[in-house]
Write a protein that holds these residues in place. Structure first.
Motif, short mmCIF file in Angstrom:
data_model
loop_
_atom_site.label_atom_id
_atom_site.label_comp_id
_atom_site.label_asym_id
_atom_site.label_seq_id
_atom_site.Cartn_x
_atom_site.Cartn_y
_atom_site.Cartn_z
N LYS A 88 -29.59 -40.88 17.19
CA LYS A 88 -30.86 -41.48 16.78
C LYS A 88 -30.64 -42.79 16.04
O LYS A 88 -31.36 -43.78 16.26
N THR A 89 -29.62 -42.83 15.18
CA THR A 89 -29.31 -44.05 14.44
C THR A 89 -28.91 -45.18 15.38
O THR A 89 -29.26 -46.34 15.17
N ASN A 90 -28.19 -44.83 16.46
CA ASN A 90 -27.74 -45.83 17.43
C ASN A 90 -28.76 -46.11 18.51
O ASN A 90 -28.49 -46.89 19.43
N GLY A 91 -29.93 -45.46 18.42
CA GLY A 91 -30.99 -45.71 19.39
C GLY A 91 -30.70 -45.19 20.78
O GLY A 91 -31.06 -45.82 21.78
N ARG A 92 -30.05 -44.01 20.88
CA ARG A 92 -29.69 -43.44 22.18
C ARG A 92 -30.44 -42.13 22.40
O ARG A 92 -30.54 -41.30 21.49
N GLN A 93 -30.94 -41.95 23.60
CA GLN A 93 -31.63 -40.73 23.99
C GLN A 93 -30.68 -39.87 24.82
O GLN A 93 -30.20 -40.30 25.88
N ILE A 94 -30.42 -38.66 24.35
CA ILE A 94 -29.49 -37.76 25.03
C ILE A 94 -30.17 -36.42 25.22
O ILE A 94 -30.75 -35.86 24.27
N ASP A 95 -30.12 -35.88 26.42
CA ASP A 95 -30.74 -34.60 26.72
C ASP A 95 -30.05 -33.46 25.97
O ASP A 95 -28.83 -33.51 25.74
N ASP A 96 -30.82 -32.45 25.65
CA ASP A 96 -30.25 -31.28 24.95
C ASP A 96 -29.22 -30.57 25.82
O ASP A 96 -28.30 -29.93 25.30
N SER A 97 -29.37 -30.66 27.12
CA SER A 97 -28.41 -30.00 28.02
C SER A 97 -27.01 -30.57 27.87
O SER A 97 -26.01 -29.86 28.05
N VAL A 98 -26.93 -31.86 27.54
CA VAL A 98 -25.62 -32.48 27.33
C VAL A 98 -24.94 -31.87 26.11
O VAL A 98 -23.74 -31.55 26.14
N PHE A 99 -25.70 -31.69 25.04
CA PHE A 99 -25.14 -31.09 23.83
C PHE A 99 -24.73 -29.64 24.09
O PHE A 99 -23.69 -29.18 23.62
N LYS A 116 -20.44 -25.63 24.76
CA LYS A 116 -19.80 -24.59 25.58
C LYS A 116 -18.34 -24.93 25.85
O LYS A 116 -17.47 -24.05 25.81
N ASP A 117 -18.08 -26.21 26.12
CA ASP A 117 -16.69 -26.63 26.34
C ASP A 117 -15.86 -26.43 25.07
O ASP A 117 -14.70 -26.01 25.14
N CYS A 118 -16.46 -26.74 23.92
CA CYS A 118 -15.75 -26.55 22.66
C CYS A 118 -15.47 -25.07 22.40
O CYS A 118 -14.36 -24.70 21.98
N GLN A 119 -16.44 -24.22 22.66
CA GLN A 119 -16.25 -22.78 22.47
C GLN A 119 -15.17 -22.24 23.39
O GLN A 119 -14.36 -21.39 22.99
N LEU A 120 -15.15 -22.74 24.62
CA LEU A 120 -14.14 -22.29 25.58
C LEU A 120 -12.74 -22.71 25.15
O LEU A 120 -11.79 -21.94 25.26
N SER A 121 -12.63 -23.94 24.63
CA SER A 121 -11.31 -24.45 24.22
C SER A 121 -10.84 -23.86 22.90
O SER A 121 -9.65 -23.94 22.58
N GLN A 122 -11.75 -23.26 22.13
CA GLN A 122 -11.40 -22.74 20.81
C GLN A 122 -11.27 -21.22 20.77
O GLN A 122 -11.23 -20.64 19.70
N GLN A 123 -11.18 -20.62 21.93
CA GLN A 123 -11.08 -19.17 21.96
C GLN A 123 -9.81 -18.65 21.30
O GLN A 123 -9.79 -17.58 20.70
#
Length: 336
Positions: free
Chosen positions: A81-92, A97-104
């Motif tokens: 938001k500070t950088n003025g970028r719109q990102i879909d919630d699906s990206v987050f 999910k990738d982080c959870q998979l790599s941190q198992q």
């Protein structure tokens, strides 16, 4: 910060803000006319500092290393938001999910003791600790030899501080061109060369020559110090970075107490301090060759990432001859 901005942002903080503070501090003391008023001013400025932490978002990498995914998403959204970028919630969601998979298989609450249980990270930590211990010895040795100058201590403090700016500008130019490892190696070799010249000429040196050694030595000290800070932050994983840097800083401060005793050895043999420091710096050169290069590399987040960092490199691998092999991660792309 993404890799391309780490060097610039860190050196701007030191090179300009820290430079202005260090140069002006002696003259503020004279202007106020009383050490009590001066200490009160210093205290008030320190009290204001914690307020800034309410405006700075938490490190996303640290939150992920602690598996605080909801807070990590909130921090990412705030930066976007500070950088003025719109990102879909699906990206987050996909990112988490990738982080959870790599941190198992990663440890949730790693600490400094866990770092010592990992062979490569333990070696890296001890090498950086050694580098930080050698540096104040060189700084105090420079001050020791310029005591014969009949200059006000206020002027001398400002003169020492003026070398911060060129040192940081040099770091900005060189760190991202030749790499952290090559710069650390070069600075230590220059320190050894300057020590050799000092041991030969300093006992019969003229004031101009001593002052030249003083300026060059201060610049090398500041380049080495700022380079060590950034290099250590990039080598140590996010999950234990704060603890590791705190431990190194404590050892750094404790060692300063012992330096004055080492500087008394000229009573035994005049060039002995330079010989001791020269040997220590040559050891530092050899140790630097064992460190991995971090230029254009994503910072390690977990202990496992830290162990894998540079595992495919050799002692002769330098950033200036190594092609970029790692892409920037999602969290780096959201950085300003």
């Amino acid at each position: 910060m993404r890799p391309s901005l780490r060097t610039v942002c860190l050196n701007i903080c030191f090179g300009f803000i820290f430079f202005l503070g260090m140069v002006s501090t002696p003259w503020l003391a004279i202007l106020l006319g009383s050490w009590r008023r001066f200490m009160l001013l210093e205290m008030l400025s320190i009290i204001v500092v914690p307020i800034f932490f309410y405006f700075v978002p938490e490190s996303v990498q640290w939150l992920i290393s602690r598996q605080k995914y909801d807070e990590a998403i909130a921090s990412l959204k705030r930066v976007a938001k500070t950088n003025g970028r719109q990102i879909d919630d699906s990206v987050f969601e996909e990112f988490i999910k990738d982080c959870q998979l790599s941190q198992q298989s990663t440890k949730k609450h790693a600490n400094l003791l866990d770092l010592f249980r990992t062979p490569r990270l333990r070696r890296t930590f001890l090498i950086m600790l050694f580098e930080f211990i050698v540096l104040p010895y060189y700084c105090k040795l420079i001050v020791y030899y310029v005591r014969r100058f009949e200059i006000s201590p206020f002027v001398m403090s400002s003169l020492r501080a003026t070398t911060i700016l060129p040192a940081c500008l040099t770091g900005i130019i060189l760190k991202d061109r030749i790499g952290r490892k090559a710069l650390a190696l070069t600075i230590r070799l220059l320190i050894v060369l300057l020590l050799s010249l000092s041991s030969v000429f300093v006992s019969h040196a003229a004031t101009r020559l001593l002052f030249t050694f003083f300026v060059i030595g201060c610049i090398l000290c500041h380049i080495s110090f700022h380079s060590n800070i950034q290099y250590t932050m990039e080598l140590i994983p996010t999950c234990v970075r704060g603890q590791a840097l705190g431990a190194i800083n404590d050892a750094f401060l404790m060692y300063i107490i012992c330096i004055k005793y080492i500087l008394n050895v000229p009573t035994v043999f005049l060039p002995l301090p330079e010989i001791i420091l020269g040997v220590l710096n040559l050891m530092g050169v050899c140790f630097c060759l064992l460190l991995p290069e971090t230029l254009n590399r994503t910072l390690p987040c977990s202990l496992e990432d830290g162990e894998k960092l540079g595992i495919d490199e050799h002692w002769y691998t330098f950033g200036c001859i190594k092609k970029r092999t790692q892409p920037e991660e999602l969290d780096n792309s959201l950085a300003p």
